[in-house]
Scaffold this motif. Structure first.
Motif, PDB file in Angstrom:
ATOM      1  N   PHE A   5       8.793  -6.590   5.465  1.00  0.00           N
ATOM      2  CA  PHE A   5       7.631  -6.203   4.664  1.00  0.00           C
ATOM      3  C   PHE A   5       8.050  -5.955   3.227  1.00  0.00           C
ATOM      4  O   PHE A   5       9.221  -5.714   2.929  1.00  0.00           O
ATOM      5  CB  PHE A   5       6.925  -4.957   5.240  1.00  0.00           C
ATOM      6  N   VAL A   6       7.065  -6.056   2.340  1.00  0.00           N
ATOM      7  CA  VAL A   6       7.267  -5.732   0.932  1.00  0.00           C
ATOM      8  C   VAL A   6       6.119  -4.842   0.495  1.00  0.00           C
ATOM      9  O   VAL A   6       4.974  -5.049   0.904  1.00  0.00           O
ATOM     10  CB  VAL A   6       7.377  -7.011   0.057  1.00  0.00           C
ATOM     11  N   CYS A   7       6.426  -3.827  -0.289  1.00  0.00           N
ATOM     12  CA  CYS A   7       5.417  -2.911  -0.825  1.00  0.00           C
ATOM     13  C   CYS A   7       5.488  -2.979  -2.348  1.00  0.00           C
ATOM     14  O   CYS A   7       6.522  -2.646  -2.941  1.00  0.00           O
ATOM     15  CB  CYS A   7       5.700  -1.487  -0.339  1.00  0.00           C
ATOM     16  N   VAL A   8       4.404  -3.451  -2.975  1.00  0.00           N
ATOM     17  CA  VAL A   8       4.349  -3.612  -4.427  1.00  0.00           C
ATOM     18  C   VAL A   8       3.186  -2.790  -4.960  1.00  0.00           C
ATOM     19  O   VAL A   8       2.076  -2.869  -4.424  1.00  0.00           O
ATOM     20  CB  VAL A   8       4.150  -5.088  -4.824  1.00  0.00           C
ATOM     21  N   ASN A   9       3.441  -2.007  -6.004  1.00  0.00           N
ATOM     22  CA  ASN A   9       2.408  -1.157  -6.591  1.00  0.00           C
ATOM     23  C   ASN A   9       2.376  -1.302  -8.103  1.00  0.00           C
ATOM     24  O   ASN A   9       3.407  -1.555  -8.719  1.00  0.00           O
ATOM     25  CB  ASN A   9       2.693   0.315  -6.265  1.00  0.00           C
ATOM     26  N   ILE A  25       8.205  -3.140  -7.156  1.00  0.00           N
ATOM     27  CA  ILE A  25       8.517  -3.312  -5.740  1.00  0.00           C
ATOM     28  C   ILE A  25       9.141  -2.014  -5.253  1.00  0.00           C
ATOM     29  O   ILE A  25      10.299  -1.721  -5.554  1.00  0.00           O
ATOM     30  CB  ILE A  25       9.453  -4.510  -5.508  1.00  0.00           C
ATOM     31  N   ASP A  26       8.343  -1.224  -4.541  1.00  0.00           N
ATOM     32  CA  ASP A  26       8.818   0.056  -4.028  1.00  0.00           C
ATOM     33  C   ASP A  26       9.754  -0.116  -2.839  1.00  0.00           C
ATOM     34  O   ASP A  26      10.676   0.669  -2.653  1.00  0.00           O
ATOM     35  CB  ASP A  26       7.641   0.949  -3.604  1.00  0.00           C
ATOM     36  N   ASP A  27       9.497  -1.132  -2.040  1.00  0.00           N
ATOM     37  CA  ASP A  27      10.321  -1.324  -0.853  1.00  0.00           C
ATOM     38  C   ASP A  27      10.271  -2.785  -0.430  1.00  0.00           C
ATOM     39  O   ASP A  27       9.227  -3.432  -0.518  1.00  0.00           O
ATOM     40  CB  ASP A  27       9.822  -0.437   0.290  1.00  0.00           C
ATOM     41  N   LEU A  28      11.406  -3.285   0.009  1.00  0.00           N
ATOM     42  CA  LEU A  28      11.521  -4.623   0.559  1.00  0.00           C
ATOM     43  C   LEU A  28      12.505  -4.528   1.716  1.00  0.00           C
ATOM     44  O   LEU A  28      13.646  -4.116   1.534  1.00  0.00           O
ATOM     45  CB  LEU A  28      12.049  -5.601  -0.503  1.00  0.00           C
ATOM     46  N   GLU A  29      12.039  -4.870   2.886  1.00  0.00           N
ATOM     47  CA  GLU A  29      12.886  -4.772   4.082  1.00  0.00           C
ATOM     48  C   GLU A  29      12.747  -6.035   4.902  1.00  0.00           C
ATOM     49  O   GLU A  29      11.639  -6.544   5.087  1.00  0.00           O
ATOM     50  CB  GLU A  29      12.464  -3.580   4.955  1.00  0.00           C
ATOM     51  N   ALA A  47       4.894 -11.620  -3.781  1.00  0.00           N
ATOM     52  CA  ALA A  47       4.663 -10.445  -4.627  1.00  0.00           C
ATOM     53  C   ALA A  47       4.504 -10.876  -6.084  1.00  0.00           C
ATOM     54  O   ALA A  47       3.625 -10.376  -6.805  1.00  0.00           O
ATOM     55  CB  ALA A  47       5.808  -9.449  -4.485  1.00  0.00           C
ATOM     56  N   THR A  61      12.202  -3.641  -9.885  1.00  0.00           N
ATOM     57  CA  THR A  61      12.638  -2.820  -8.760  1.00  0.00           C
ATOM     58  C   THR A  61      14.056  -2.338  -9.047  1.00  0.00           C
ATOM     59  O   THR A  61      14.525  -2.422 -10.188  1.00  0.00           O
ATOM     60  CB  THR A  61      12.550  -3.597  -7.420  1.00  0.00           C
TER      61      THR A  61
END
Length: 117
Positions: A5-9, A25-29, A47, A61
């Motif tokens: 998953f990727v979380c972009v804000n 990009i807060d998180d990329l796993e 993203a 990021t």
């Protein structure tokens, strides 16, 4: 089961550019069983596409030095990499503690760079 998953804000920049926003990009796993198959790269490209369509000029990021595969991926995807130490202030000792070393990672999304702020 998701492979990753990727979380972009959206995030506002700091002074003196506080009126401008970037995609962060807060998180990329990526699950360890699915790494090195292009999944992380594909999520970053998605993203970037989202950020461009939303009007962001930059995506950014950070990456930990221990994430060697990720650092190589960022470089391959034409991100700028700047070495950086991450610190945390400890009020009880009035000192900064080094949490980890890594890289600031950023990419300009549009080919035309605006000089207007």
């Amino acid at each position: 089961m998701p492979a990753g998953f990727v979380c972009v804000n959206p995030r506002f920049l700091e002074y003196p550019l506080e009126r401008l926003k970037e995609a962060y990009i807060d998180d990329l796993e990526v699950h360890e069983n699915y790494r090195r198959q292009g999944i992380g790269q594909h999520m970053i490209e998605c993203a970037e596409d989202w950020a461009r369509k939303a009007g962001f000029k930059q995506i950014r990021t950070h990456s930990n030095n221990k994430a060697v595969e990720a650092i190589h991926m960022w470089h391959k995807l034409n991100y700028g990499l700047s070495p950086h130490d991450y610190h945390e202030y400890e009020p009880e000792t009035d000192e900064y503690k080094n949490l980890f070393s890594g890289y600031l990672v950023a990419k300009i999304l549009n080919s035309a760079v605006s000089t207007h702020i």
